[in-house]
Scaffold this motif. Structure first.
Motif, mmCIF file in Angstrom:
data_model
loop_
_atom_site.group_PDB
_atom_site.id
_atom_site.type_symbol
_atom_site.label_atom_id
_atom_site.label_comp_id
_atom_site.label_asym_id
_atom_site.label_seq_id
_atom_site.Cartn_x
_atom_site.Cartn_y
_atom_site.Cartn_z
ATOM 1 N N GLN B 148 0.799 -1.226 0.000
ATOM 2 C CA GLN B 148 0.000 0.000 0.000
ATOM 3 C C GLN B 148 0.834 1.279 0.000
ATOM 4 O O GLN B 148 0.411 2.293 -0.547
ATOM 5 C CB GLN B 148 -0.987 0.009 1.165
ATOM 6 C CG GLN B 148 -0.343 -0.024 2.506
ATOM 7 C CD GLN B 148 -1.114 0.797 3.503
ATOM 8 O OE1 GLN B 148 -1.685 1.807 3.169
ATOM 9 N NE2 GLN B 148 -1.127 0.343 4.752
ATOM 10 N N ARG B 149 2.034 1.232 0.606
ATOM 11 C CA ARG B 149 2.791 2.487 0.618
ATOM 12 C C ARG B 149 3.236 2.880 -0.789
ATOM 13 O O ARG B 149 3.351 4.038 -1.110
ATOM 14 C CB ARG B 149 3.966 2.409 1.579
ATOM 15 C CG ARG B 149 4.963 1.327 1.258
ATOM 16 C CD ARG B 149 5.670 0.879 2.522
ATOM 17 N NE ARG B 149 6.493 -0.287 2.245
ATOM 18 C CZ ARG B 149 7.779 -0.223 1.970
ATOM 19 N NH1 ARG B 149 8.384 0.944 1.935
ATOM 20 N NH2 ARG B 149 8.454 -1.312 1.745
ATOM 21 N N TYR B 150 3.458 1.872 -1.647
ATOM 22 C CA TYR B 150 3.783 2.195 -3.042
ATOM 23 C C TYR B 150 2.568 2.748 -3.761
ATOM 24 O O TYR B 150 2.648 3.607 -4.607
ATOM 25 C CB TYR B 150 4.249 0.954 -3.798
ATOM 26 C CG TYR B 150 5.502 0.350 -3.257
ATOM 27 C CD1 TYR B 150 6.724 0.997 -3.428
ATOM 28 C CD2 TYR B 150 5.471 -0.850 -2.571
ATOM 29 C CE1 TYR B 150 7.882 0.449 -2.932
ATOM 30 C CE2 TYR B 150 6.631 -1.400 -2.062
ATOM 31 C CZ TYR B 150 7.836 -0.749 -2.242
ATOM 32 O OH TYR B 150 8.982 -1.289 -1.756
ATOM 33 N N LEU B 151 1.416 2.192 -3.393
ATOM 34 C CA LEU B 151 0.199 2.571 -4.085
ATOM 35 C C LEU B 151 -0.082 4.050 -3.917
ATOM 36 O O LEU B 151 -0.451 4.744 -4.861
ATOM 37 C CB LEU B 151 -0.975 1.759 -3.538
ATOM 38 C CG LEU B 151 -2.325 2.198 -4.066
ATOM 39 C CD1 LEU B 151 -2.481 1.755 -5.493
ATOM 40 C CD2 LEU B 151 -3.427 1.631 -3.217
ATOM 41 N N VAL B 152 0.087 4.548 -2.706
ATOM 42 C CA VAL B 152 -0.219 5.949 -2.461
ATOM 43 C C VAL B 152 0.608 6.834 -3.378
ATOM 44 O O VAL B 152 0.102 7.752 -4.002
ATOM 45 C CB VAL B 152 0.002 6.300 -0.989
ATOM 46 C CG1 VAL B 152 -0.095 7.786 -0.779
ATOM 47 C CG2 VAL B 152 -1.018 5.585 -0.135
ATOM 48 N N GLN B 153 1.887 6.488 -3.538
ATOM 49 C CA GLN B 153 2.708 7.251 -4.473
ATOM 50 C C GLN B 153 2.244 7.028 -5.906
ATOM 51 O O GLN B 153 2.096 7.948 -6.673
ATOM 52 C CB GLN B 153 4.162 6.812 -4.385
ATOM 53 C CG GLN B 153 4.868 7.313 -3.160
ATOM 54 C CD GLN B 153 6.204 6.628 -2.997
ATOM 55 O OE1 GLN B 153 6.374 5.468 -3.388
ATOM 56 N NE2 GLN B 153 7.149 7.325 -2.415
ATOM 57 N N TRP B 155 -0.605 5.908 -7.576
ATOM 58 C CA TRP B 155 -1.792 6.488 -8.162
ATOM 59 C C TRP B 155 -1.758 7.998 -8.219
ATOM 60 O O TRP B 155 -2.264 8.623 -9.116
ATOM 61 C CB TRP B 155 -3.028 6.030 -7.398
ATOM 62 C CG TRP B 155 -3.682 4.882 -8.058
ATOM 63 C CD1 TRP B 155 -3.391 4.442 -9.296
ATOM 64 C CD2 TRP B 155 -4.679 4.037 -7.535
ATOM 65 N NE1 TRP B 155 -4.168 3.359 -9.578
ATOM 66 C CE2 TRP B 155 -4.962 3.090 -8.519
ATOM 67 C CE3 TRP B 155 -5.382 3.980 -6.320
ATOM 68 C CZ2 TRP B 155 -5.911 2.104 -8.334
ATOM 69 C CZ3 TRP B 155 -6.331 3.005 -6.139
ATOM 70 C CH2 TRP B 155 -6.589 2.076 -7.134
ATOM 71 N N GLY B 156 -1.124 8.556 -7.196
ATOM 72 C CA GLY B 156 -1.075 10.009 -7.139
ATOM 73 C C GLY B 156 -0.376 10.584 -8.355
ATOM 74 O O GLY B 156 -0.922 11.397 -9.075
ATOM 75 N N ALA B 157 0.833 10.072 -8.637
ATOM 76 C CA ALA B 157 1.598 10.607 -9.758
ATOM 77 C C ALA B 157 0.818 10.429 -11.054
ATOM 78 O O ALA B 157 0.766 11.336 -11.884
ATOM 79 C CB ALA B 157 2.943 9.901 -9.856
#
Lengths: 454, 162, 291
Positions: B148-153, B155-157
């Motif tokens: 999940q910590r990768y996901l936050v980055q 999708w945002g970008a």
């Protein structure tokens, strides 16, 4: 640190791509390796014990008799089977053998998609197959289907509650309304109609019409009769009946109504079959799990009808003309109906699967099953309905409806369901809703190319 | 943008023509296809955000194009890859319709189809269905928790770049 | 450069092949059969040209479904934003247990739709659902509310959908929030701006573009949502009150068995979305040019 993490990321990528590639490769042999002959059989009896029984009896014997053949059975609920069948037919690759509903068999026959099975019917004993099912798929002098088993549907009532009120089983729609008024008390509702479209929008409307001298369409011109006198009387009855139902009925399903009945939230379930017994035996208070408290009750008749009609539930086996192994499919059916196999099949869900052979209906061996012994009155209710000719196949308003090649589409269109729900739940004026439904039905039949009226 | 239900029939015809009805390959292909557009769109934004100079620097240092991509670009784009992976995973893992239509044998059935079968039993056993629900959800949640910590980055970008 | 172009096309080839083979064919096939009176499985086919499109222009069911779709997509979109954005703002603050809470918030998006809908139908069941039980216990209502009946089914559907999909908003918005340079906030604080003014003058302008993306994606996805809507009511009695366009299109193909008409509906939806997307890109480009 950064270095370590880069390596691990690279490993991650490598592993992922390797895994993905391996998965793809693993799929490939299965795709190529379709050697070995396979008889595909689809049916709607999804109970695990039924599937197991078929596997251990008919399929086991078939595979012994035809080495090199594998039988692949797929048990699916009717809706799912319908979806799969649609895709398979569109692609020209239907299963070898399948269950169909009688109301869609005619459409397939008309388009020459089915194989006749006269030889099979004679082998099974034409004269022993019950008249209620024998001729359902009989077109132009040939048989195109055979019913797998019979199940009757009726109300299931709390007989004790009714008798406490000193009331008899209802003969007419009016009796029914009186009974419902008497039984709606103490936070309990009298009745609940299942909310699925198939039932409240097709099966029950067909019963109501048949019980009130009405039909779906005019016999000659096929013009829909949704705003005729018979339907208007029915809608009036339904609007009144709705007062005695829980408010959320239209969002609940058949099995919810069985649970509601078993737990005393309602006094009658509008649609009941042998599957209700399972609920009663599991959820009813312990001292009430018997046929004295829970009894099947046949349908009342409407003001314009002679006798209350009820639904005979039973899909038929059919073999497609595109079937890859039609002869093997017929051989499989012979084994399926072989007495010891068929008995085991019918016993896998007693009463729900009533044998189609007259000789078996009163066969001590069939009746010996403990479930049937205990719930004998349910079996007898079915026999009585058969004797009095009060049964019609699912969705039929008269026996000749087996010739209509558009009942599946009428059911699927939700036209009748929308009318019923607007009149009952929406309490809209019946006439306007009936006219709207009539218009939609006429449009539908015209689009489908079945317009014969002018 | 085409709701999957609307293309299931032509899709089935196609899969039938390829001779891969009732194989894992058929499901792999269909989910890949459905996720491709969104994933392309997302990943493009990620690759765009990686300065070209980094790649060129690697190549000046003597690495070939392939090595530069493998050692420099891909690791930097990993969050995007993870986001795309999650999106694809969720879609494929949860799909019901394609699994229902394209698969005919018990051994290849996916979980949502299996849960659906539970509703067809004589007695709908809610305890059993809820238990199945939890069991199905667990692997997805674990997978998700891990990344999940990768996901936050990720999708945002992708989202910001449109 | 030419070499680069060749490499680029080679790299794109697998994707193009897959998309071309597996998406373009079904889409073209749909467009083609939408011109026919095609039965879903019988070999019946009659050319009708644009007949189906003309029919739908006057079809009450079509406009009903379109209306339901607008209500559904509109309501779920607004609520997803209303729930999702404050949640994202909250999760952007540093506090203990933030990672855990983030995991919890994202949970609904991971659950298979079939499980999510099942869960909510269970909670909302009028006779033994938890929601009614709590409402009655709290004295908020006198009798059980028929959440899955005619009057409330749309509300129930909206609640279920918002619960299922708001995490998408949270994730996307949160990611953008994390990339806002802290100096901007510091400067605003020095200027004496309160929390509201910081949000109004720093956060909002910074996140406007991502909001735009969220609104577009979510509205398209909600407008074409099939499974949640379908699983909520199937084609049962109440489905009349939540029938949206994808459900209607599905019904035309799979239950009315009029594959040609179903295909026409699919094409209509497709065109609607293409137009919406085109408008979106136009507006977005203008916004970008302005900022």
């Amino acid at each position: 640190m950064t270095r370590v993490s880069t390596v691990s990321r690279r490993d991650f990528l490598k592993t992922t791509s390797l895994t993905a590639g391996a998965t793809l490769l693993a799929g490939a042999p299965a795709a190529l390796g379709q050697q070995g002959r396979e008889l595909n059989v689809w049916h709607t009896e999804v109970e695990p014990q039924t599937v197991k029984t078929i596997q251990e009896t008919s399929i086991a014997e078939f595979e012994r008799k035809f080495p090199g053949f594998k039988v692949k059975q797929q048990a699916l609920g009717w809706g799912d089977l319908n979806t799969k069948l649609l895709a398979a037919l569109a692609a020209g690759s239907p299963p070898d053998l399948t269950h169909l509903n009688p109301f869609m068999t005619a459409s397939l026959y008309v388009k020459h998609l089915l194989r006749p099975m006269d030889e099979l019917i004679r082998a099974l004993g034409e004269s022993d197959i019950h008249e209620a099912t024998l001729k359902l798929q009989h077109f132009d002098g040939k048989y195109y289907g055979v019913t797998h088993a019979m199940g009757a549907t009726y109300f299931c009532e709390r007989r004790d509650l009714r008798e406490k009120k000193g009331l008899k089983p209802p003969e007419t729609f009016d009796d029914m309304l009186k009974l419902c008024a008497a039984l709606t008390e103490d936070g309990r509702y009298a009745i609940q109609v299942p909310g699925e479209k198939l039932y409240m929008g097709f099966v029950h409307p067909a019963e109501w019409l048949a019980s009130n001298g009405g039909t779906w369409v005019d016999a000659k011109t096929w013009r829909p009769q949704l705003n005729g006198k018979s339907m208007l009387e029915i809608l009036d009855y339904l609007q009144k009946l709705n007062r005695f139902q829980p408010a959320g009925w239209s969002g609940q399903k058949y099995l919810d109504t069985q649970a509601a009945l078993a737990t005393g939230k309602i006094a009658m379930s509008h649609l009941s079959g042998a599957r209700a017994i399972g609920y009663i035996e599991k959820y009813a208070p312990e001292n009430m799990r018997d046929p004295e408290h829970f009894t099947p009750m046949l349908r009342p008749r409407g003001p314009s009808g002679k006798i209350g009609m009820t639904t005979l539930d039973g899909e038929n086996w059919a073999v497609f003309s595109q079937s890859k192994y039609p002869n093997e499919a017929f051989e499989f059916l012979k084994l399926f109906y072989k007495k010891e196999h068929y008995l085991a099949y019918c016993h896998s869900v007693p009463i729900h699967l009533t044998p189609i052979f007259k000789s078996m209906l009163n066969d001590p061996e069939y009746l010996a099953h403990p479930r049937i012994k205990k719930w004998k009155s349910w079996h007898d209710a079915m026999l009585a309905a058969l004797r009095d000719k009060r049964l019609l196949p699912l969705g039929f308003t008269r026996p000749d409806d087996n010739l209509l090649p558009f009942l599946a589409e009428l059911d699927g269109s939700s036209i009748v369901a929308d009318m019923v729900v607007e009149v009952m739940v929406g309490q809209k004026p019946p006439k306007a809703e009936a006219d709207r439904a009539q218009k939609r039905a006429e449009e539908l039949l015209t689009q489908l190319g079945h317009k014969r009226w002018s | 943008m085409f709701a999957p239900v609307m293309i299931i029939i032509p899709f089935y015809i196609l899969v039938k023509q390829l001779g891969i009805v009732n194989t894992r390959l058929a499901l792999v292909l269909s989910y890949t296809t459905f996720c491709l557009p969104f994933c392309l769109w997302l990943l493009r934004a990620f690759f765009e955000s990686i300065p070209l100079e980094l790649e060129e620097a690697a190549m000046v240092d003597g690495a070939g194009r392939a090595r530069a991509v493998w050692h420099v670009v891909l690791p930097l784009a990993l969050p995007g890859l993870i986001a795309a992976a999650i999106f694809t995973f969720i879609l494929a893992y949860n799909d019901f319709l394609f699994a229902l239509v394209l698969i005919t044998s018990e051994e290849l059935k996916t979980l949502p189809v299996g849960v659906n079968d539970l509703f067809n039993a004589t007695i709908v056993d809610w305890g059993m269905i809820m238990a199945a629900g939890v069991m199905i959800t667990l692997p997805a949640v674990l997978f998700f928790a891990g990344v999940q910590r990768y996901l936050v980055q990720g999708w945002g970008a992708g989202g910001v770049k449109g | 450069m030419r070499q680069n172009a060749v490499a680029g096309w080679l790299l794109l080839a697998p994707s193009l092949l897959l998309l071309g083979g597996l998406v373009v064919f079904p889409v073209l096939y749909n467009a083609w059969i939408s011109l026919f009176d095609k039965h879903a499985f019988l070999p019946v086919q009659r050319f009708v040209g644009l007949g189906h499109y003309v029919y739908f222009a006057h079809d009450e069911e079509f406009w009903n479904s379109f209306g339901h779709g607008l209500v559904y997509a509109g309501a779920t979109l607004v609520l997803q934003l209303a729930v999702g954005i404050p949640t994202a703002l909250l999760l952007n603050e540093g506090f203990r247990g933030r990672t855990l809470l983030r995991g919890v918030v994202l949970f609904p998006y991971v659950i298979p739709t079939i499980v999510a809908v099942m869960l909510w139908k269970w909670l909302l069941n009028d006779s033994y659902g938890l929601v009614n039980h709590l409402l009655i216990a709290a004295g908020a209502v006198r009798g059980p509310v028929a959440w899955l009946g005619k009057d409330w089914i749309m509300t129930s559907l909206v609640i279920t959908s918002v619960w299922q999909f708001f995490p998408f908003v949270v994730v996307t918005y949160l990611a953008r929030l994390q990339t806002i340079p802290p100096e901007l906030y510091e400067a605003a604080t020095v200027d004496g701006a309160g929390a509201w003014r910081r949000f109004r003058h720093v956060t909002l302008p910074q996140t406007r573009s991502v909001l735009f993306v969220i609104v577009l994606l979510r509205s398209i996805w909600m407008f074409t949502k099939f499974d949640t809507v379908w699983l909520m009511a199937g084609d049962g009695g109440v489905s009349r009150y939540i029938r949206t366009l994808p459900v209607y299109a599905y019904a035309r193909s799979f239950t009315y068995l009029q594959a040609g008409m179903g295909a026409a509906l699919a094409v209509i939806m497709f065109v609607m979305l293409i137009v919406a997307t085109a408008v979106y890109f136009r507006v977005f480009e203008r916004e970008e040019a302005m900022s």
